[in-house]
Design a protein around this motif. Structure first.
Motif, mmCIF file in Angstrom:
data_model
loop_
_atom_site.group_PDB
_atom_site.id
_atom_site.type_symbol
_atom_site.label_atom_id
_atom_site.label_comp_id
_atom_site.label_asym_id
_atom_site.label_seq_id
_atom_site.Cartn_x
_atom_site.Cartn_y
_atom_site.Cartn_z
ATOM 1 N N GLU A 45 -38.002 22.958 -7.784
ATOM 2 C CA GLU A 45 -39.459 22.818 -7.659
ATOM 3 C C GLU A 45 -39.925 21.377 -7.911
ATOM 4 O OE1 GLU A 45 -41.219 25.076 -6.366
ATOM 5 O OE2 GLU A 45 -39.989 26.862 -6.632
ATOM 6 N N ARG A 48 -38.732 19.095 -5.072
ATOM 7 C CA ARG A 48 -39.527 19.283 -3.846
ATOM 8 C C ARG A 48 -40.888 18.609 -3.982
ATOM 9 N NH1 ARG A 48 -38.604 23.805 -2.907
ATOM 10 N NH2 ARG A 48 -37.247 23.483 -1.131
ATOM 11 N N GLY A 98 -50.776 23.795 1.416
ATOM 12 C CA GLY A 98 -50.567 25.113 2.011
ATOM 13 C C GLY A 98 -49.333 25.829 1.475
ATOM 14 N N SER A 99 -48.801 25.351 0.357
ATOM 15 C CA SER A 99 -47.664 26.059 -0.235
ATOM 16 C C SER A 99 -48.205 27.148 -1.167
ATOM 17 C CB SER A 99 -46.783 25.087 -1.006
ATOM 18 O OG SER A 99 -47.495 24.583 -2.109
ATOM 19 N N LEU A 100 -47.325 27.797 -1.906
ATOM 20 C CA LEU A 100 -47.767 28.889 -2.777
ATOM 21 C C LEU A 100 -48.475 28.361 -4.016
ATOM 22 C CD1 LEU A 100 -44.590 31.160 -2.667
ATOM 23 C CD2 LEU A 100 -46.665 31.409 -1.326
ATOM 24 N N LEU A 102 -47.057 27.319 -6.696
ATOM 25 C CA LEU A 102 -46.373 27.818 -7.898
ATOM 26 C C LEU A 102 -45.306 26.845 -8.382
ATOM 27 C CD1 LEU A 102 -45.954 31.589 -6.989
ATOM 28 C CD2 LEU A 102 -47.341 30.653 -8.833
ATOM 29 N N GLY A 103 -45.132 25.731 -7.670
ATOM 30 C CA GLY A 103 -44.048 24.795 -7.986
ATOM 31 C C GLY A 103 -44.085 24.287 -9.409
ATOM 32 N N GLY A 106 -44.744 27.019 -12.085
ATOM 33 C CA GLY A 106 -43.559 27.869 -12.129
ATOM 34 C C GLY A 106 -42.441 27.195 -12.896
ATOM 35 N N ALA A 107 -42.204 25.918 -12.590
ATOM 36 C CA ALA A 107 -41.145 25.170 -13.283
ATOM 37 C C ALA A 107 -41.429 25.158 -14.786
ATOM 38 C CB ALA A 107 -41.054 23.746 -12.742
ATOM 39 N N ARG A 109 -42.895 27.439 -16.509
ATOM 40 C CA ARG A 109 -42.554 28.749 -17.090
ATOM 41 C C ARG A 109 -41.054 28.948 -17.247
ATOM 42 N NH1 ARG A 109 -47.069 30.696 -14.334
ATOM 43 N NH2 ARG A 109 -45.917 31.028 -12.411
ATOM 44 N N LEU A 110 -40.270 28.281 -16.383
ATOM 45 C CA LEU A 110 -38.823 28.485 -16.430
ATOM 46 C C LEU A 110 -38.154 27.690 -17.551
ATOM 47 C CD1 LEU A 110 -37.956 28.349 -12.612
ATOM 48 C CD2 LEU A 110 -38.340 30.351 -14.030
ATOM 49 N N ASP B 22 -34.559 23.033 3.137
ATOM 50 C CA ASP B 22 -35.827 23.453 3.740
ATOM 51 C C ASP B 22 -35.699 23.473 5.261
ATOM 52 O OD1 ASP B 22 -36.467 23.232 1.117
ATOM 53 O OD2 ASP B 22 -38.073 21.753 1.367
ATOM 54 N N ASP B 55 -36.345 29.429 -4.548
ATOM 55 C CA ASP B 55 -37.518 28.755 -5.111
ATOM 56 C C ASP B 55 -38.769 29.105 -4.312
ATOM 57 O OD1 ASP B 55 -37.240 27.338 -2.811
ATOM 58 O OD2 ASP B 55 -36.770 25.433 -3.754
ATOM 59 N N SER B 56 -39.868 28.429 -4.597
ATOM 60 C CA SER B 56 -41.133 28.828 -3.964
ATOM 61 C C SER B 56 -41.103 28.597 -2.454
ATOM 62 C CB SER B 56 -42.321 28.107 -4.603
ATOM 63 O OG SER B 56 -42.194 26.713 -4.475
ATOM 64 N N ARG B 60 -41.521 31.535 0.345
ATOM 65 C CA ARG B 60 -42.574 31.456 1.363
ATOM 66 C C ARG B 60 -41.978 31.593 2.761
ATOM 67 N NH1 ARG B 60 -45.762 26.787 3.410
ATOM 68 N NH2 ARG B 60 -44.487 25.447 2.116
ATOM 69 N N ARG B 63 -41.068 35.212 3.492
ATOM 70 C CA ARG B 63 -42.292 35.950 3.801
ATOM 71 C C ARG B 63 -42.770 35.649 5.202
ATOM 72 N NH1 ARG B 63 -45.740 35.552 -1.755
ATOM 73 N NH2 ARG B 63 -47.450 35.069 -0.362
ATOM 74 N N GLN B 91 -39.818 35.247 -13.278
ATOM 75 C CA GLN B 91 -40.281 34.268 -14.265
ATOM 76 C C GLN B 91 -41.200 33.234 -13.628
ATOM 77 O OE1 GLN B 91 -39.322 35.087 -17.657
ATOM 78 N NE2 GLN B 91 -38.251 33.136 -17.852
ATOM 79 N N LEU B 92 -40.824 32.814 -12.424
ATOM 80 C CA LEU B 92 -41.577 31.770 -11.738
ATOM 81 C C LEU B 92 -42.895 32.296 -11.167
ATOM 82 C CD1 LEU B 92 -39.630 29.106 -9.771
ATOM 83 C CD2 LEU B 92 -42.003 29.509 -9.264
ATOM 84 N N GLY B 93 -42.969 33.617 -11.003
ATOM 85 C CA GLY B 93 -44.179 34.207 -10.444
ATOM 86 C C GLY B 93 -44.103 34.407 -8.943
ATOM 87 N N LEU B 94 -42.889 34.389 -8.389
ATOM 88 C CA LEU B 94 -42.720 34.539 -6.945
ATOM 89 C C LEU B 94 -42.595 36.000 -6.570
ATOM 90 C CD1 LEU B 94 -40.108 31.715 -6.329
ATOM 91 C CD2 LEU B 94 -42.552 31.655 -5.803
#
Lengths: 145, 124
Positions: A45, A48, A98-100, A102-103, A106-107, A109-110, B22, B55-56, B60, B63, B91-94
């Motif tokens: 994350e 990226r 336009g991504s989620l 959460l990068g 999220g990182a 939280r990990l 990617d 990863d995120s 995505r 999906r 954990q990451l919320g995905l």
């Protein structure tokens, strides 16, 4: 103690290299499999984030030690446009691309520790750490009565 | 590394062989969108057994693959998600909302067959 590893980030292929190197280093530090996956995902994350927002930068992976605990430090650094509002960037679902969105949250939280230093026009440095939690992995099983 | 896409009956199987960049994921999405038309496939299984990180971006992409293929008339099932990967994703919320999953390739194909017989496109 294993040496630091520096991974230059210039394209999406380098994201894969960074997380593989991070997993390998964390394995030598002594992390278990599920923690290795958490660390590799967090590295993915932040790496990226460099590719998407700054174009290029670096990820530096180092073993660390404090209070008798072993851990890993991941530093993701770029000289990109910087983050004007860090609080916003750390909010779930916030994205400029336009991504989620959460990068970064999220990182965070990990990992166990997570810090961002950023200056608009100068760049961004994300520093995150994870420690080996021995007491969690050696959870004693009590006999049932 | 390009993900090989195999044809099995009326289904396609995209079997991930190594870590994906990617660009690899975008390429997989684009080829699947075309190939479900070429082979008139009713279902697609994406096997992610070898992936040690989801990863995120990868989430995505999976999906969007499922959504694009549904618009092309094919159902998608993701199979082979490893326990540690599932744990990290939570954990990451995905979430893989709206995307069917199954334990492994066999279960995935079985799910597609059952769904085709049932005639429902939206059953879970």
């Amino acid at each position: 103690m294993a040496a630091d590893v520096r991974v230059p980030i210039e394209s999406d292929a380098d994201i894969v290299t960074a997380r593989q190197q991070g997993r390998a280093l964390a394995a030598t530090v002594g992390f278990g499999n599920s923690e290795l996956t958490l660390i590799a995902t967090a590295i993915s994350e932040v790496a990226r984030n460099i590719v998407e927002h700054a174009g290029r930068g670096e990820v530096i992976l180092s073993p660390t030690e404090a209070n008798n605990s072993q851990g890993i430090v991941v530093v993701a650094r770029d000289q990109g446009p910087g983050i004007p509002n860090i609080e916003q960037a750390l909010r779930d679902g916030y994205s400029t691309r336009g991504s989620l969105g959460l990068g970064l949250p999220g990182a965070r939280r990990l990992m166990d520790e997570f810090e961002i230093a950023s200056k608009v026009g100068k760049g961004t440095t994300v520093t995150m750490k994870k420690w080996i939690h021995r007491n969690l992995t050696e959870f004693p099983l009590r006999p049932r009565r | 590394m390009q993900v090989p896409i195999l044809k099995q009956g009326s289904y396609l199987i995209a079997s991930v062989q190594a870590a994906l960049t990617d660009a690899d994921l975008l390429d997989l999405r684009d080829r699947l969108a075309v190939q479900v038309g070429v082979y008139r496939s009713r279902g697609v299984v994406v096997d992610v057994t070898v992936l040690d990180v989801m990863d995120s971006f990868a989430t995505r992409m999976l999906r969007s693959i499922a959504q694009i293929l549904r618009l092309r008339g094919a159902e998608t099932v993701i199979v082979g998600m490893q326990p540690d990967v599932a744990f990290a994703m939570v954990q990451l919320g995905l979430r893989l909302e709206g995307v069917s999953t199954a334990l492994d390739l066999e279960e995935g194909l079985e799910l597609l067959r059952r769904r085709e017989k049932g005639g429902s496109n939206h059953g879970r």
